[in-house]
Design a protein around this motif. Structure first.
Motif, PDB file in Angstrom:
ATOM      1  N   GLU A 199      -0.482  12.724  -8.913  1.00  0.00           N
ATOM      2  CA  GLU A 199      -1.111  13.987  -8.506  1.00  0.00           C
ATOM      3  C   GLU A 199      -0.157  15.161  -8.697  1.00  0.00           C
ATOM      4  O   GLU A 199      -0.557  16.233  -9.186  1.00  0.00           O
ATOM      5  CB  GLU A 199      -1.541  13.903  -7.040  1.00  0.00           C
ATOM      6  N   GLU A 200       1.103  14.982  -8.342  1.00  0.00           N
ATOM      7  CA  GLU A 200       2.084  16.060  -8.476  1.00  0.00           C
ATOM      8  C   GLU A 200       2.337  16.396  -9.941  1.00  0.00           C
ATOM      9  O   GLU A 200       2.543  17.566 -10.290  1.00  0.00           O
ATOM     10  CB  GLU A 200       3.401  15.658  -7.801  1.00  0.00           C
ATOM     11  N   LEU A 201       2.323  15.409 -10.807  1.00  0.00           N
ATOM     12  CA  LEU A 201       2.497  15.664 -12.237  1.00  0.00           C
ATOM     13  C   LEU A 201       1.322  16.459 -12.801  1.00  0.00           C
ATOM     14  O   LEU A 201       1.498  17.334 -13.653  1.00  0.00           O
ATOM     15  CB  LEU A 201       2.647  14.336 -12.992  1.00  0.00           C
ATOM     16  N   GLN A 202       0.136  16.145 -12.320  1.00  0.00           N
ATOM     17  CA  GLN A 202      -1.041  16.885 -12.760  1.00  0.00           C
ATOM     18  C   GLN A 202      -1.020  18.326 -12.259  1.00  0.00           C
ATOM     19  O   GLN A 202      -1.509  19.235 -12.933  1.00  0.00           O
ATOM     20  CB  GLN A 202      -2.305  16.169 -12.290  1.00  0.00           C
ATOM     21  N   ALA A 203      -0.430  18.527 -11.095  1.00  0.00           N
ATOM     22  CA  ALA A 203      -0.355  19.869 -10.518  1.00  0.00           C
ATOM     23  C   ALA A 203       0.789  20.683 -11.113  1.00  0.00           C
ATOM     24  O   ALA A 203       0.804  21.914 -10.993  1.00  0.00           O
ATOM     25  CB  ALA A 203      -0.176  19.774  -9.008  1.00  0.00           C
ATOM     26  N   GLN A 204       1.744  20.006 -11.772  1.00  0.00           N
ATOM     27  CA  GLN A 204       2.898  20.691 -12.363  1.00  0.00           C
ATOM     28  C   GLN A 204       3.039  20.308 -13.833  1.00  0.00           C
ATOM     29  O   GLN A 204       3.994  19.638 -14.231  1.00  0.00           O
ATOM     30  CB  GLN A 204       4.179  20.325 -11.608  1.00  0.00           C
ATOM     31  N   PRO A 205       2.081  20.687 -14.675  1.00  0.00           N
ATOM     32  CA  PRO A 205       2.129  20.304 -16.083  1.00  0.00           C
ATOM     33  C   PRO A 205       3.247  21.023 -16.829  1.00  0.00           C
ATOM     34  O   PRO A 205       3.776  22.035 -16.367  1.00  0.00           O
ATOM     35  CB  PRO A 205       0.752  20.738 -16.608  1.00  0.00           C
ATOM     36  N   TRP A 206       3.581  20.476 -17.995  1.00  0.00           N
ATOM     37  CA  TRP A 206       4.620  21.080 -18.826  1.00  0.00           C
ATOM     38  C   TRP A 206       4.104  22.363 -19.453  1.00  0.00           C
ATOM     39  O   TRP A 206       2.935  22.472 -19.826  1.00  0.00           O
ATOM     40  CB  TRP A 206       5.032  20.111 -19.927  1.00  0.00           C
ATOM     41  N   SER A 207       4.954  23.348 -19.573  1.00  0.00           N
ATOM     42  CA  SER A 207       4.634  24.594 -20.270  1.00  0.00           C
ATOM     43  C   SER A 207       5.918  25.139 -20.883  1.00  0.00           C
ATOM     44  O   SER A 207       7.028  24.751 -20.482  1.00  0.00           O
ATOM     45  CB  SER A 207       4.022  25.619 -19.306  1.00  0.00           C
TER      46      SER A 207
ATOM     47  N   ASP B 102       0.832  -1.203   0.000  1.00  0.00           N
ATOM     48  CA  ASP B 102       0.000   0.000   0.000  1.00  0.00           C
ATOM     49  C   ASP B 102       0.867   1.254   0.000  1.00  0.00           C
ATOM     50  O   ASP B 102       0.511   2.277  -0.596  1.00  0.00           O
ATOM     51  CB  ASP B 102      -0.927   0.006   1.220  1.00  0.00           C
ATOM     52  N   GLY B 103       2.031   1.174   0.666  1.00  0.00           N
ATOM     53  CA  GLY B 103       2.922   2.319   0.710  1.00  0.00           C
ATOM     54  C   GLY B 103       3.455   2.690  -0.665  1.00  0.00           C
ATOM     55  O   GLY B 103       3.477   3.869  -1.041  1.00  0.00           O
ATOM     56  N   ALA B 104       3.899   1.693  -1.434  1.00  0.00           N
ATOM     57  CA  ALA B 104       4.413   1.951  -2.784  1.00  0.00           C
ATOM     58  C   ALA B 104       3.303   2.489  -3.696  1.00  0.00           C
ATOM     59  O   ALA B 104       3.532   3.398  -4.497  1.00  0.00           O
ATOM     60  CB  ALA B 104       5.009   0.674  -3.361  1.00  0.00           C
ATOM     61  N   LYS B 105       2.119   1.949  -3.555  1.00  0.00           N
ATOM     62  CA  LYS B 105       0.994   2.428  -4.359  1.00  0.00           C
ATOM     63  C   LYS B 105       0.664   3.877  -4.016  1.00  0.00           C
ATOM     64  O   LYS B 105       0.332   4.679  -4.902  1.00  0.00           O
ATOM     65  CB  LYS B 105      -0.230   1.536  -4.128  1.00  0.00           C
ATOM     66  N   LEU B 106       0.766   4.219  -2.741  1.00  0.00           N
ATOM     67  CA  LEU B 106       0.493   5.586  -2.323  1.00  0.00           C
ATOM     68  C   LEU B 106       1.483   6.558  -2.953  1.00  0.00           C
ATOM     69  O   LEU B 106       1.096   7.646  -3.403  1.00  0.00           O
ATOM     70  CB  LEU B 106       0.561   5.683  -0.795  1.00  0.00           C
ATOM     71  N   VAL B 107       2.761   6.169  -2.999  1.00  0.00           N
ATOM     72  CA  VAL B 107       3.770   7.031  -3.627  1.00  0.00           C
ATOM     73  C   VAL B 107       3.466   7.228  -5.108  1.00  0.00           C
ATOM     74  O   VAL B 107       3.574   8.346  -5.634  1.00  0.00           O
ATOM     75  CB  VAL B 107       5.182   6.433  -3.440  1.00  0.00           C
ATOM     76  N   MET B 108       3.066   6.175  -5.802  1.00  0.00           N
ATOM     77  CA  MET B 108       2.745   6.300  -7.225  1.00  0.00           C
ATOM     78  C   MET B 108       1.532   7.212  -7.428  1.00  0.00           C
ATOM     79  O   MET B 108       1.511   8.041  -8.355  1.00  0.00           O
ATOM     80  CB  MET B 108       2.454   4.916  -7.828  1.00  0.00           C
ATOM     81  N   LYS B 109       0.533   7.079  -6.588  1.00  0.00           N
ATOM     82  CA  LYS B 109      -0.663   7.926  -6.711  1.00  0.00           C
ATOM     83  C   LYS B 109      -0.315   9.389  -6.442  1.00  0.00           C
ATOM     84  O   LYS B 109      -0.800  10.296  -7.140  1.00  0.00           O
ATOM     85  CB  LYS B 109      -1.738   7.445  -5.740  1.00  0.00           C
TER      86      LYS B 109
ATOM     87  N   GLN C  46      10.767  14.107 -12.722  1.00  0.00           N
ATOM     88  CA  GLN C  46      11.574  13.868 -11.526  1.00  0.00           C
ATOM     89  C   GLN C  46      11.234  14.777 -10.345  1.00  0.00           C
ATOM     90  O   GLN C  46      11.142  14.283  -9.210  1.00  0.00           O
ATOM     91  CB  GLN C  46      13.062  13.970 -11.876  1.00  0.00           C
ATOM     92  N   PRO C  47      11.040  16.095 -10.539  1.00  0.00           N
ATOM     93  CA  PRO C  47      10.644  16.911  -9.389  1.00  0.00           C
ATOM     94  C   PRO C  47       9.353  16.424  -8.743  1.00  0.00           C
ATOM     95  O   PRO C  47       9.238  16.403  -7.510  1.00  0.00           O
ATOM     96  CB  PRO C  47      10.479  18.303  -9.999  1.00  0.00           C
ATOM     97  N   ALA C  48       8.390  16.022  -9.556  1.00  0.00           N
ATOM     98  CA  ALA C  48       7.124  15.519  -9.015  1.00  0.00           C
ATOM     99  C   ALA C  48       7.351  14.261  -8.189  1.00  0.00           C
ATOM    100  O   ALA C  48       6.698  14.057  -7.151  1.00  0.00           O
ATOM    101  CB  ALA C  48       6.148  15.248 -10.154  1.00  0.00           C
ATOM    102  N   PHE C  49       8.278  13.419  -8.619  1.00  0.00           N
ATOM    103  CA  PHE C  49       8.598  12.207  -7.862  1.00  0.00           C
ATOM    104  C   PHE C  49       9.186  12.568  -6.500  1.00  0.00           C
ATOM    105  O   PHE C  49       8.854  11.967  -5.476  1.00  0.00           O
ATOM    106  CB  PHE C  49       9.576  11.337  -8.656  1.00  0.00           C
ATOM    107  N   ASN C  50      10.050  13.569  -6.469  1.00  0.00           N
ATOM    108  CA  ASN C  50      10.650  13.993  -5.209  1.00  0.00           C
ATOM    109  C   ASN C  50       9.625  14.601  -4.264  1.00  0.00           C
ATOM    110  O   ASN C  50       9.661  14.350  -3.051  1.00  0.00           O
ATOM    111  CB  ASN C  50      11.778  14.991  -5.490  1.00  0.00           C
ATOM    112  N   TRP C  51       8.705  15.402  -4.793  1.00  0.00           N
ATOM    113  CA  TRP C  51       7.645  15.945  -3.950  1.00  0.00           C
ATOM    114  C   TRP C  51       6.778  14.820  -3.391  1.00  0.00           C
ATOM    115  O   TRP C  51       6.354  14.856  -2.231  1.00  0.00           O
ATOM    116  CB  TRP C  51       6.793  16.933  -4.731  1.00  0.00           C
ATOM    117  N   ALA C  52       6.520  13.813  -4.213  1.00  0.00           N
ATOM    118  CA  ALA C  52       5.710  12.673  -3.753  1.00  0.00           C
ATOM    119  C   ALA C  52       6.412  11.933  -2.622  1.00  0.00           C
ATOM    120  O   ALA C  52       5.781  11.523  -1.638  1.00  0.00           O
ATOM    121  CB  ALA C  52       5.432  11.735  -4.924  1.00  0.00           C
ATOM    122  N   LEU C  53       7.738  11.762  -2.732  1.00  0.00           N
ATOM    123  CA  LEU C  53       8.490  11.098  -1.670  1.00  0.00           C
ATOM    124  C   LEU C  53       8.452  11.914  -0.383  1.00  0.00           C
ATOM    125  O   LEU C  53       8.260  11.365   0.710  1.00  0.00           O
ATOM    126  CB  LEU C  53       9.941  10.881  -2.113  1.00  0.00           C
ATOM    127  N   MET C  54       8.627  13.228  -0.515  1.00  0.00           N
ATOM    128  CA  MET C  54       8.617  14.085   0.678  1.00  0.00           C
ATOM    129  C   MET C  54       7.268  14.046   1.388  1.00  0.00           C
ATOM    130  O   MET C  54       7.202  13.959   2.616  1.00  0.00           O
ATOM    131  CB  MET C  54       8.943  15.529   0.278  1.00  0.00           C
TER     132      MET C  54
END
Length: 321
Positions: free
Chosen positions: A223-231, A212-219, A239-247
């Motif tokens: 969410e972080e990728l959706q909040a930080q779209p490319w422009s 469940d912990g690994a699934k939570l990180v992926m979810k 990668q930044p979104a992955f780091n925010w998810a870990l934090m």
């Protein structure tokens, strides 16, 4: 997994055609030979009519050929679902996810939609973002099937077996992308945030247990990728979104930082010859990052004697091709 095409027999549309009327009722009807001038004209006319109208009528073209033979070459890629493919390749409840080339049909799974590989090559482009942003969703799908997942980027070379390093029962294992040398016995906890308010963990190589912990990180990563779209103004990557998810999940998820000596970043391995000599024999997976460009990466691999593809072009994880 074989597939067969079943087709309902189609009645010949010309089998019930009326016979050609005789010239007169008093003249006896004579059969027309196919080799006679009249028969040849009729046959030619039928062929012209079929050639013109059959494509528009929706009639299967296979009715005029042997139905046992395929009408087009059979693709080497089979139509697997992700669950079916996972069950075929999983080993000890674990799946290795990485990029493969076109020489491995039958040993790989194409997860749709397939994106343009050329636009995906350029780091910082929207194509690159779209390509890498799919990663957590696919990894989550595999976790939901109950498998552990080992993921690594295509620009990495394996010099040893990494699985003995996934010790314990942690949820997520990862590597540091910083070039600063760590002590050999460094902490395995998530590093503290850097100047940008987050750590610099690399999303290039991740081992996930089906927890469940690994699934939570992926979810959270999704969410972080959706909040930080490319422009164009902010050319983001995953990668930044992955780091925010870990934090944001560090307090509830069991995280584990892999040893730097075994999993060095390219900015350390290819830039610090002294460190490479001091840790000789400890390297397991080397990431060829801190350099941009497909050809430049290949050249650096060659220069360091790490380009092994040509010597094993006819091999795959399942043996000889």
């Amino acid at each position: 997994m074989s597939s067969f095409l079943h087709q309902r027999p189609i009645q010949n549309p010309f089998s019930n055609a009326y016979p050609i009327s005789p010239r007169s009722s008093s003249t006896s009807q004579r059969p027309i030979s196919i080799f006679s001038p009249t028969g040849l004209i009729i046959l030619l006319s039928l062929m012209v009519i079929l050639g013109v109208f059959v494509p528009w009528s929706g009639m299967p073209q296979s009715m005029f050929s042997n139905s046992k033979l395929p009408s087009s070459p059979v693709s080497k890629w089979r139509d697997y679902t992700l669950a079916e493919a996972a069950s075929f390749v999983a080993k000890n409840g674990t799946i290795i996810v990485c990029a493969v080339n076109g020489k491995w049909p039958g040993h790989a799974v194409l997860v749709p939609p397939a994106l343009d590989s050329q636009t995906a090559h350029k780091f910082g482009s929207q194509g690159f973002f779209n390509f890498t942003a799919r990663r957590p969703r696919h990894l989550l799908q595999i976790l939901e099937l109950g498998y552990n997942v080992m993921y690594n980027d295509v620009d990495m070379v394996w010099l040893g077996d990494p699985f003995p390093y996934f010790e314990g029962n942690h949820d997520v294992y990862f590597t540091d992308d910083m070039t600063a040398v760590k002590p050999l016995n460094h902490s395995h906890e998530l590093p503290p945030p850097g100047k940008k308010g987050r750590p610099y963990i690399c999303s290039c190589m991740i081992f996930l247990r089906a927890t469940d912990g690994a699934k939570l990180v992926m979810k959270k990563w999704i969410e972080e990728l959706q909040a930080q779209p490319w422009s164009k103004a902010k050319k983001a990557n995953d990668q930044p979104a992955f780091n925010w998810a870990l934090m944001k999940t560090a307090g509830v998820v069991d995280l584990y930082l892999l040893p730097q000596a075994a999993f060095p970043t390219g900015g350390l391995y290819f830039k610090n010859k002294t460190w490479v000599q001091q840790t000789k024999g400890m390297h397991v997976i080397i990431h060829n990052n801190y350099i941009l460009g497909f050809e430049k990466k290949i050249k650096r691999f060659r220069d360091y004697g790490l380009w092994l593809v040509d010597d094993h072009a006819l091999e795959s994880p399942l043996g000889k091709l």
